[in-house]
Design an enzyme around this catalytic site. Structure first.
Site, PDB file in Angstrom:
ATOM      1  N   CYS A 127     -16.019  -2.058 -11.503  1.00 48.29           N
ATOM      2  CA  CYS A 127     -15.370  -2.833 -10.283  1.00 48.29           C
ATOM      3  C   CYS A 127     -16.212  -3.050  -8.953  1.00 48.29           C
ATOM      4  CB  CYS A 127     -14.185  -1.622  -9.615  1.00 48.29           C
ATOM      5  SG  CYS A 127     -12.943  -1.169 -10.653  1.00 48.29           S
ATOM      6  N   HIS A 268     -12.238  -4.353  -2.691  1.00 49.74           N
ATOM      7  CA  HIS A 268     -11.740  -3.964  -4.015  1.00 49.74           C
ATOM      8  C   HIS A 268     -10.325  -3.754  -4.344  1.00 49.74           C
ATOM      9  CE1 HIS A 268     -11.675  -3.730  -7.940  1.00 49.74           C
ATOM     10  NE2 HIS A 268     -10.865  -2.481  -7.688  1.00 49.74           N
ATOM     11  N   ASN A 298      -5.302  -4.492 -10.388  1.00 44.98           N
ATOM     12  CA  ASN A 298      -6.586  -3.949 -10.205  1.00 44.98           C
ATOM     13  C   ASN A 298      -7.049  -4.937 -11.124  1.00 44.98           C
ATOM     14  OD1 ASN A 298      -9.392  -3.397 -10.091  1.00 44.98           O
ATOM     15  ND2 ASN A 298      -8.661  -0.429  -9.867  1.00 44.98           N
TER      16      ASN A 298
HETATM   17  N1  COA Z   1       5.946   5.623 -12.946  1.00 46.29           N
HETATM   18  C1  COA Z   1       6.230   6.492 -12.743  1.00 46.29           C
HETATM   19  N2  COA Z   1       5.924   8.033 -12.997  1.00 46.29           N
HETATM   20  C2  COA Z   1       4.461   8.606 -13.237  1.00 46.29           C
HETATM   21  C3  COA Z   1       3.590   6.622 -13.209  1.00 46.29           C
HETATM   22  C4  COA Z   1       3.775   5.873 -13.220  1.00 46.29           C
HETATM   23  N3  COA Z   1       3.453   4.502 -13.369  1.00 46.29           N
HETATM   24  N4  COA Z   1       2.143   7.234 -13.088  1.00 46.29           N
HETATM   25  C5  COA Z   1       2.201   8.281 -12.769  1.00 46.29           C
HETATM   26  N5  COA Z   1       3.107   9.281 -12.792  1.00 46.29           N
HETATM   27  C6  COA Z   1       4.244  10.718 -12.752  1.00 46.29           C
HETATM   28  C7  COA Z   1       2.893  11.519 -13.082  1.00 46.29           C
HETATM   29  O1  COA Z   1       3.002  11.427 -14.021  1.00 46.29           O
HETATM   30  C8  COA Z   1       2.751  12.813 -11.774  1.00 46.29           C
HETATM   31  O2  COA Z   1       4.405  13.493 -12.675  1.00 46.29           O
HETATM   32  P1  COA Z   1       4.352  14.402 -12.778  1.00 46.29           P
HETATM   33  O3  COA Z   1       3.541  15.272 -11.180  1.00 46.29           O
HETATM   34  O4  COA Z   1       6.128  14.962 -13.255  1.00 46.29           O
HETATM   35  O5  COA Z   1       3.318  15.294 -13.601  1.00 46.29           O
HETATM   36  C9  COA Z   1       3.398  11.570 -10.753  1.00 46.29           C
HETATM   37  O6  COA Z   1       3.929   9.935 -10.970  1.00 46.29           O
HETATM   38  C10 COA Z   1       2.404  11.655 -10.115  1.00 46.29           C
HETATM   39  O7  COA Z   1       0.900  11.245 -10.389  1.00 46.29           O
HETATM   40  P2  COA Z   1       0.202  10.977 -10.052  1.00 46.29           P
HETATM   41  O8  COA Z   1      -1.488  11.121 -10.698  1.00 46.29           O
HETATM   42  O9  COA Z   1      -0.331  12.722  -8.480  1.00 46.29           O
HETATM   43  O10 COA Z   1      -0.181  10.379  -8.571  1.00 46.29           O
HETATM   44  P3  COA Z   1      -0.136   9.333  -7.420  1.00 46.29           P
HETATM   45  O11 COA Z   1      -0.036   9.625  -6.390  1.00 46.29           O
HETATM   46  O12 COA Z   1      -2.765  10.427  -7.322  1.00 46.29           O
HETATM   47  O13 COA Z   1      -0.301   8.280  -7.101  1.00 46.29           O
HETATM   48  C11 COA Z   1      -2.270   6.688  -8.559  1.00 46.29           C
HETATM   49  C12 COA Z   1      -1.439   7.845  -9.034  1.00 46.29           C
HETATM   50  C13 COA Z   1      -2.856   6.790 -10.805  1.00 46.29           C
HETATM   51  C14 COA Z   1      -1.538   5.152  -8.705  1.00 46.29           C
HETATM   52  C15 COA Z   1      -3.120   7.437  -7.793  1.00 46.29           C
HETATM   53  O14 COA Z   1      -3.585   8.375  -8.204  1.00 46.29           O
HETATM   54  C16 COA Z   1      -4.275   6.099  -7.775  1.00 46.29           C
HETATM   55  O15 COA Z   1      -4.642   4.826  -6.995  1.00 46.29           O
HETATM   56  N6  COA Z   1      -6.054   6.583  -7.747  1.00 46.29           N
HETATM   57  C17 COA Z   1      -7.352   5.337  -7.798  1.00 46.29           C
HETATM   58  C18 COA Z   1      -6.986   5.158  -9.208  1.00 46.29           C
HETATM   59  C19 COA Z   1      -7.756   3.188  -8.918  1.00 46.29           C
HETATM   60  O16 COA Z   1      -7.453   2.894  -8.491  1.00 46.29           O
HETATM   61  N7  COA Z   1      -8.297   3.005 -10.493  1.00 46.29           N
HETATM   62  C20 COA Z   1      -9.344   2.436 -10.013  1.00 46.29           C
HETATM   63  C21 COA Z   1     -10.474   2.322  -9.141  1.00 46.29           C
HETATM   64  S1  COA Z   1     -11.769   1.076  -8.944  1.00 46.29           S
END
Ligand code: COA
Length: 341
Positions: A127, A268, A298
């Protein structure tokens, strides 16, 4: 220690006598909404919107490749710059979703554009790739090695997403953005500073494990879906906020400015919560931040480039404005630049 404090972090304080003469972007026609994703995986519009800010993303058509998206964005940037493809001297494509492992996607773009006298190659910095390309191109043009450069961030991430994995498939989209760099005269726009960083110790947090020499796709592993994005979302989130904050502060400071001098931040576009957290920490008014993550998700290397073009064409950037570009991605990598328009 945050990622941006690591030794593998390089700043460039000298302003370049190089300006952005044109920008362009291209998004595939097909829109994939959160409601449509609810049919593919166990998710909801409410979950995706509240955790990421994403409402929809674009998906390239079958046969529409990263090089096609890139060339369409570049054509618009060249048109705005008033430069013919035949006169382009350097093309750098930033991508993690190349058409082929070799040759570089930039070689196909050179052909699509008819930019036959250009030198063309790719950079792979996820990214952060568009800002890595900006740094390479501004020194190349600034030193007089090339009269102009087209830098492009382009991705067909839909080809490298596991459409059964709700943790990742809701986040990414396809698209391309481009900018044309030329020498500046009489102070008509400059690149004031930039800052790049890398932390390879965190490579496992976000990668595509299969499809390279480390893990070729074979008949034996073909059903394991290894050539797709794999991510530890929470860890990536924390690193993203820290690294983008530090990179922003370093580029602003290197330019001899303060946050109050920045007219517009183009971050980004991965997640609205990451953007909000960074903006709050660097003390920028949220109204001075360009956001389009709701429309495109993204798009990795394309995201900053698309946002820059949209901000430019919407008249949100005026002559003399100081713009902060900042990105973060797999690698881990991070990058920032302050541009005087
Ligand atoms: N829909 C519903 N539930 C979802 C889901 C979706 N699309 N994706 C994950 N979950 C669930 C998980 O399974 C988890 O369930 P559990 O508690 O039963 O295990 C729960 O939601 C929480 O997951 P978690 O990963 O802790 O959520 P979060 O608040 O951290 O949000 C992201 C997840 C991916 C949105 C967040 O971590 C994020 O944005 N990270 C950065 C990602 C990114 O930008 N990457 C590129 C960088 S360039």
């Amino acid at each position: 220690m945050s990622a941006a404090d690591s030794p593998a972090s390089q700043g460039s304080k000298l302003p370049s006598n190089v300006r952005i003469a044109g920008t362009g972007s291209y998004l595939p026609e097909k829109i994939l909404t959160n409601a449509e994703l609810e049919i593919l995986v166990e998710t909801s519009d409410d979950w995706i919107t509240s955790r990421t800010g994403i409402k929809e993303r674009r998906i390239a058509a079958e046969g529409e490749l990263t090089s096609h998206l890139a060339a369409k964005a570049a054509e618009k940037a060249l048109e705005q710059a008033g430069i013919e493809a035949a006169d382009v001297e350097l093309i750098i494509v930033a991508t993690i979703t190349p058409d082929t492992l070799t040759p570089a996607t930039a070689c196909y773009v050179q052909q699509h554009l008819g930019a036959l006298k250009s030198v063309a190659f790719d950079v792979s910095a996820a990214c952060s790739g568009f800002l890595y390309a900006l740094e390479l191109a501004r020194h190349s043009v600034g030193a007089g090695a090339f009269k102009n450069a087209v830098i492009i961030g382009a991705e067909k991430l839909s080809a490298f997403v596991n459409w059964k994995d709700r943790n990742t498939c809701v986040l990414f989209g396809d698209g391309a953005g481009a900018a044309v760099l030329v020498p500046s005269e009489n102070g008509d726009g400059r690149i004031l500073s930039s800052h790049l960083g890398t932390d390879g110790a965190q490579a496992e947090l976000l990668n595509i494990p299969g499809g390279g020499a480390a893990c070729p796709i074979t008949i034996e592993n073909a059903d394991q879906n290894l050539a797709v994005l794999s991510m530890q979302g929470r860890e990536v989130f924390k690193h993203a906020v820290n690294a983008m904050r530090r990179a922003s502060e370093q580029a602003i400071e290197s330019a001899g400015l303060t946050a109050a001098d920045i007219s517009l931040v183009i971050p980004h576009q991965a997640n609205i919560r990451i953007i909000d957290a960074v903006v709050e920490r660097i003390d920028i008014d949220p109204k001075d931040v360009f956001i389009n993550v709701d429309k495109y998700g993204n798009t990795s290397a394309a995201a900053v480039a698309i946002a820059l073009d949209e901000a430019n064409r919407q008249g949100r950037i005026n002559s003399g404005d100081k713009i902060l570009l900042v990105a973060f991605g797999a690698g881990l990598t991070w990058a920032s630049a302050v541009i005087e328009w």
